[in-house]
Scaffold this active site. Sequence first.
Site, short mmCIF file in Angstrom:
data_model
loop_
_atom_site.label_atom_id
_atom_site.label_comp_id
_atom_site.label_asym_id
_atom_site.label_seq_id
_atom_site.Cartn_x
_atom_site.Cartn_y
_atom_site.Cartn_z
CG LEU A 18 2.86 80.64 42.78
CD1 LEU A 18 3.47 81.42 43.93
CD2 LEU A 18 1.52 81.23 42.37
CG PHE A 23 18.84 75.47 39.08
CD1 PHE A 23 19.75 74.50 38.70
CD2 PHE A 23 19.10 76.79 38.77
CE1 PHE A 23 20.90 74.84 38.03
CE2 PHE A 23 20.27 77.14 38.11
CZ PHE A 23 21.17 76.17 37.74
N GLY A 24 14.26 74.67 39.59
CA GLY A 24 13.16 74.26 40.45
C GLY A 24 11.86 74.94 40.13
CG ASP A 139 20.44 87.76 39.04
OD1 ASP A 139 20.54 88.50 38.04
OD2 ASP A 139 19.79 86.69 39.03
#
Length: 182
Positions: A18, A23-24, A139
């Site tokens: 997706l 980081f990933g 955030d």
Amino acid sequence: TLLPREIRRGKISLTEKLGNGAFGEVWKGVLDDEGNEYLVAVKTLLKETEESMQEMMQEAIIMAQIGQHPHCVGVVGAVSAGAPKLLVLTFCEHGSLQGHLQSLASAGKPLGEAERLRAAHDVALGMIHLGSKGVIHRDRAARNVLVDSRMRCKVADFGLSRGGAAGATAEGGEEVYYRAKK
């Protein structure tokens, strides 16, 4: 401290990537839960360092403390045994609110006032729930709100979250902060 449920790796099938970040990656997946299959989102790490694995597991622990709420993305569980580590989350069909709004705008169908108010209300309810659990998100952005199949908004991405006034404390009473790199 509540811990996320441990899921056996063989119970998860990754079906479609997706998106990815610094980081990933996030994958659409199918979880076979005692014969019942359902869609989930699965976070993986690009590079498994001790620090990145610890941050992912800390995010899972924060999400376990938050619990299930209609306006917060929930943790289904984690795969912590072996590699790669996986964080299994509730699936939100329409992706991020930011992407959804951009898609609607480019199709010439921006959200009407009622839909905008509903989205804002959903996010506010999610933030109230986080506050009630002693979690400060830190955030808040449309990229960190996901839209589910019923077009309801859910606060997501707890990688920068930290314990607040009612949050966890370390030995000696100092407040524990949960911090991601960016």
